[in-house]
Design an enzyme around this catalytic site. Structure first.
Site, PDB file in Angstrom:
ATOM      1  N   LYS A 114      14.386   5.090 -10.007  1.00  9.06           N
ATOM      2  CA  LYS A 114      14.513   3.644  -9.811  1.00  9.06           C
ATOM      3  C   LYS A 114      14.220   3.020 -11.171  1.00  9.06           C
ATOM      4  CE  LYS A 114      12.251  -0.383  -7.922  1.00  9.06           C
ATOM      5  NZ  LYS A 114      11.301  -0.979  -6.985  1.00  9.06           N
ATOM      6  N   GLY A 175       6.844  -8.692  -5.053  1.00 13.70           N
ATOM      7  CA  GLY A 175       5.550  -9.051  -4.484  1.00 13.70           C
ATOM      8  C   GLY A 175       5.439 -10.497  -4.025  1.00 13.70           C
ATOM      9  N   ALA A 202      12.901  -5.647  -3.348  1.00 11.80           N
ATOM     10  CA  ALA A 202      11.842  -6.553  -3.810  1.00 11.80           C
ATOM     11  C   ALA A 202      11.945  -7.976  -3.276  1.00 11.80           C
ATOM     12  CB  ALA A 202      11.782  -6.619  -5.331  1.00 11.80           C
ATOM     13  N   GLY A 203      10.773  -8.547  -3.061  1.00 12.40           N
ATOM     14  CA  GLY A 203      10.672  -9.970  -2.734  1.00 12.40           C
ATOM     15  C   GLY A 203      10.682 -10.290  -1.251  1.00 12.40           C
ATOM     16  N   ASN A 224       7.760  -2.905  -0.375  1.00 15.59           N
ATOM     17  CA  ASN A 224       6.432  -2.320  -0.521  1.00 15.59           C
ATOM     18  C   ASN A 224       5.350  -3.292  -0.078  1.00 15.59           C
ATOM     19  OD1 ASN A 224       4.878  -0.277  -3.137  1.00 15.59           O
ATOM     20  ND2 ASN A 224       3.930  -1.204  -1.371  1.00 15.59           N
ATOM     21  N   THR A 225       5.198  -4.393  -0.842  1.00 13.80           N
ATOM     22  CA  THR A 225       4.070  -5.295  -0.611  1.00 13.80           C
ATOM     23  C   THR A 225       4.050  -5.873   0.807  1.00 13.80           C
ATOM     24  OG1 THR A 225       4.299  -5.875  -2.940  1.00 13.80           O
ATOM     25  CG2 THR A 225       2.806  -7.208  -1.640  1.00 13.80           C
TER      26      THR A 225
END
EC number: 2.8.1.10
Lengths: 276, 65
Positions: A114, A175, A202-203, A224-225
């Protein structure tokens, strides 16, 4: 197998990255979980088959009989039997990203990477110029690059001609949990590259964000977050997995057209008439 | 001699990268290595000398997003 007798034909809906087929369209990050046990449970419970990992300086002092932090993390991931997608998180130059990717290839034994080349600290926005250059170097060197990019069409084209066979546009800054900041841009990227595997990376903050990405026709979602920082990461991982499946099913099911005026869903014919 | 390991000054006796990993207790650890900004593959560690002032990076698998 005969398609008529294959009872799994309806549900089996694999996605392919560089010739590798996976059943789950959720790619899950491994950082920021409250504990290794919760991380493992979130991965298992979500059915994710690909997880992202990184490379960092081993921080502990090696003592006999006490595994180092990095070593026990790696053992946990291997025990789960998932595929790993190493990242170049935090790299700000082409050289840093390329060297990190080379080290990751040896460490994790995979050509997948990645690729992140970060251009700006507040938004962690990709430096798309460095990204394209690093993608070209790594692709030529046999890497299978998953570039973390923006939704920009021209950058996407250049990444594809650099050798990328997957694109991972951001939904919003890493995040931030904001969801899909530019639905128009993401939709137009999907429309321009109908056959390239596209992953929103992301986001995202909520399962509904992931469902919306899938309803747009995206092939998968990486997050992830949103899971790791939820009050109950295991439950949230499962919620995302279900939302992703729902969004994917919706695309295959071919949604109705939107219209401005109401159209009665209950038949009008045969309606009783009172009080005339 | 003094070298820099993962950003910190270290006083070491090792003459090669492989010896350095043993000295630091990483002999059996799964790590990737770089010397002065260039990756050194595991198979090359025995043949890679370490000199005063070298910058060595020893990286391990970590959590990531």
């Amino acid at each position: 197998m005969d398609a008529m007798t294959d009872t799994t034909a309806f549900d089996a809906d694999p996605v392919e990255f560089y010739g590798t087929r996976v059943g789950s369209r959720l790619l899950l990050g491994t950082a920021q979980y409250p504990s290794p046990a919760i991380l493992a449970e979130a991965i298992r419970g979500s059915g994710a088959e690909i997880v992202t990992v990184s490379l960092r300086r081993e921080s502990g002092v090696a003592k006999p009989g006490q595994p180092l932090a990095g070593q026990s993390f790696w053992q946990l991931i291997r025990d789960l039997g998932v595929k790993v997608l190493p990242n170049t998180a935090g790299c700000k130059t082409v050289k840093e990203a390329v060297t990190t990717a080379e080290m990751a290839r040896e460490l994790f034994g995979t050509p997948w990477v990645k690729l992140e080349v970060i251009g700006e600290d507040d938004t962690l926005q990709p430096d798309v110029f460095g990204l394209v250059e690093a993608a070209r170097i790594l692709s030529r060197d046999g890497f299978q690059v998953f570039p973390y990019t923006t939704e920009d069409l021209i950058v996407a084209e250049k990444l594809l001609s650099a050798g990328c066979e997957v694109l991972m546009p951001w939904g919003a800054p890493i995040g931030s949990g904001r969801g899909l900041n530019n639905p128009y841009g993401l939709r137009s990227l999907r429309a321009h590259f109908p056959r390239v595997p596209l992953v929103v990376d992301a986001g995202l903050g909520l399962p509904s964000h992931a469902a919306a990405a899938m309803e747009m026709g995206y092939d998968a979602v990486l997050l992830n977050t949103a899971v790791a920082k939820a009050g109950d990461p295991v439950r949230m991982a499962r919620a995302f997995a279900r939302a992703i499946e729902a969004g994917r099913d919706a695309v295959i099911a071919d949604p109705m057209e939107v219209r401005d005026m109401a159209a009665p869903s209950t038949p009008v014919m045969g309606r009783a008439v009172f009080g005339e | 001699m003094k070298i820099i390991v993962n950003g910190e000054t270290a006083e070491i006796r090792a003459g090669t990268l492989a010896e350095l990993l043993s000295e630091l207790g990483y002999a059996d650890a799964i790590v990737a290595t770089a010397v002065n900004g260039a990756m050194v593959r595991a198979v090359r560690r025995d043949a890679t000398p370490i000199a005063t002032g070298d910058r060595v990076e020893i990286l391990a698998p970590m959590q990531g997003g």
